[in-house]
Scaffold this active site. Sequence first.
Site, PDB file in Angstrom:
ATOM      1  N   SER A  42      -4.430 -11.211  -4.038  1.00  0.00           N
ATOM      2  CA  SER A  42      -5.062 -11.835  -5.205  1.00  0.00           C
ATOM      3  C   SER A  42      -5.072 -13.355  -5.083  1.00  0.00           C
ATOM      4  O   SER A  42      -4.237 -13.932  -4.389  1.00  0.00           O
ATOM      5  CB  SER A  42      -4.298 -11.476  -6.483  1.00  0.00           C
TER       6      SER A  42
HETATM    7  N1  SAH Z   1       0.305  -7.671  -4.620  1.00  0.00           N
HETATM    8  C1  SAH Z   1      -0.319  -7.745  -3.312  1.00  0.00           C
HETATM    9  C2  SAH Z   1      -1.806  -7.449  -3.327  1.00  0.00           C
HETATM   10  C3  SAH Z   1      -2.068  -6.059  -3.717  1.00  0.00           C
HETATM   11  S1  SAH Z   1      -3.637  -5.374  -3.295  1.00  0.00           S
HETATM   12  C4  SAH Z   1      -0.036  -9.073  -2.640  1.00  0.00           C
HETATM   13  O1  SAH Z   1       0.576  -9.958  -3.252  1.00  0.00           O
HETATM   14  O2  SAH Z   1      -0.414  -9.215  -1.478  1.00  0.00           O
HETATM   15  C5  SAH Z   1      -3.318  -3.764  -3.964  1.00  0.00           C
HETATM   16  C6  SAH Z   1      -2.394  -2.927  -3.113  1.00  0.00           C
HETATM   17  O3  SAH Z   1      -2.152  -1.711  -3.828  1.00  0.00           O
HETATM   18  C7  SAH Z   1      -3.002  -2.535  -1.772  1.00  0.00           C
HETATM   19  O4  SAH Z   1      -2.145  -2.922  -0.747  1.00  0.00           O
HETATM   20  C8  SAH Z   1      -3.121  -1.023  -1.870  1.00  0.00           C
HETATM   21  O5  SAH Z   1      -2.927  -0.349  -0.635  1.00  0.00           O
HETATM   22  C9  SAH Z   1      -2.042  -0.678  -2.878  1.00  0.00           C
HETATM   23  N2  SAH Z   1      -2.239   0.611  -3.555  1.00  0.00           N
HETATM   24  C10 SAH Z   1      -3.381   1.158  -4.013  1.00  0.00           C
HETATM   25  N3  SAH Z   1      -3.147   2.365  -4.584  1.00  0.00           N
HETATM   26  C11 SAH Z   1      -1.804   2.571  -4.481  1.00  0.00           C
HETATM   27  C12 SAH Z   1      -0.947   3.643  -4.878  1.00  0.00           C
HETATM   28  N4  SAH Z   1      -1.398   4.735  -5.508  1.00  0.00           N
HETATM   29  N5  SAH Z   1       0.371   3.530  -4.616  1.00  0.00           N
HETATM   30  C13 SAH Z   1       0.879   2.426  -3.987  1.00  0.00           C
HETATM   31  N6  SAH Z   1       0.103   1.392  -3.594  1.00  0.00           N
HETATM   32  C14 SAH Z   1      -1.219   1.463  -3.826  1.00  0.00           C
END
Ligand code: SAH
Length: 213
Positions: free
Chosen positions: A60
């Site tokens: 983000s």
């Molecule tokens: N907070 C992160 C960015 C997150 S992007 C940072 O600071 O870099 C959203 C993330 O959620 C992705 O890596 C994706 O793989 C994960 N995600 C999506 N669905 C998910 C689920 N059901 N369980 C765990 N992680 C999930």
Amino acid sequence: MSSSLEQINLIMQLRKHGIHDTRVLRAMELVPREEFVAQAFRDQAYADAALPIACGQTISQPYIVAYMTEKLGVGRDDIVLEIGTGTGYQSAILSQLCRHVYTIERYKELQKSASANLARIGVTNVTTIIGDGWIGWPPKAPYDAIIVTAAAPEPPGALLEQLKTGGRMILPLGETRETQFITQIDKTEDGLEQKELLPVRFVPLVKGRVKRR
Ligand code: SAH
């Protein structure tokens, strides 16, 4: 951890856009964002923009990280659950503000690199977990605060259960990318209080098998 000119510049931008919590600003200043983005994007690490990461996901933009962190309002002794580890950057910011962060990621590749990123900058109070965010992480529940960094059409029931009474959840909610809002849910003695805060676009909180390889 020390801060560079670019980091100080970012803090000034965040202030200008309404982030006022000094603990949050300090954490944003101290955590080196370039350690969490791929080599190819390092020159953009402090731009206020989302950037692509492995597995087709995104980190983000700094403003949204700061905004969600400020709204989460964690205290020094809090135990926090994060869903969607990605690069580990949001976890690193939270690690500066609370006692311990448990963070869940569905891609093993991302969980491994996030864990390495956090170790490299000396963060020791984050546990990275490979799993499904829809079911949360019962072993350490209940949590003082829960942050979800991927968008869901409705708040995952398991996460609401794993939130302490008096605790808060911050998550992007919305049926489609066009209708997502960062949403605050407070769990009170009288039940759940929900309010929409800010329109956003996040990658989806996926329902499906965890990618263990
Ligand atoms: N907070 C992160 C960015 C997150 S992007 C940072 O600071 O870099 C959203 C993330 O959620 C992705 O890596 C994706 O793989 C994960 N995600 C999506 N669905 C998910 C689920 N059901 N369980 C765990 N992680 C999930």
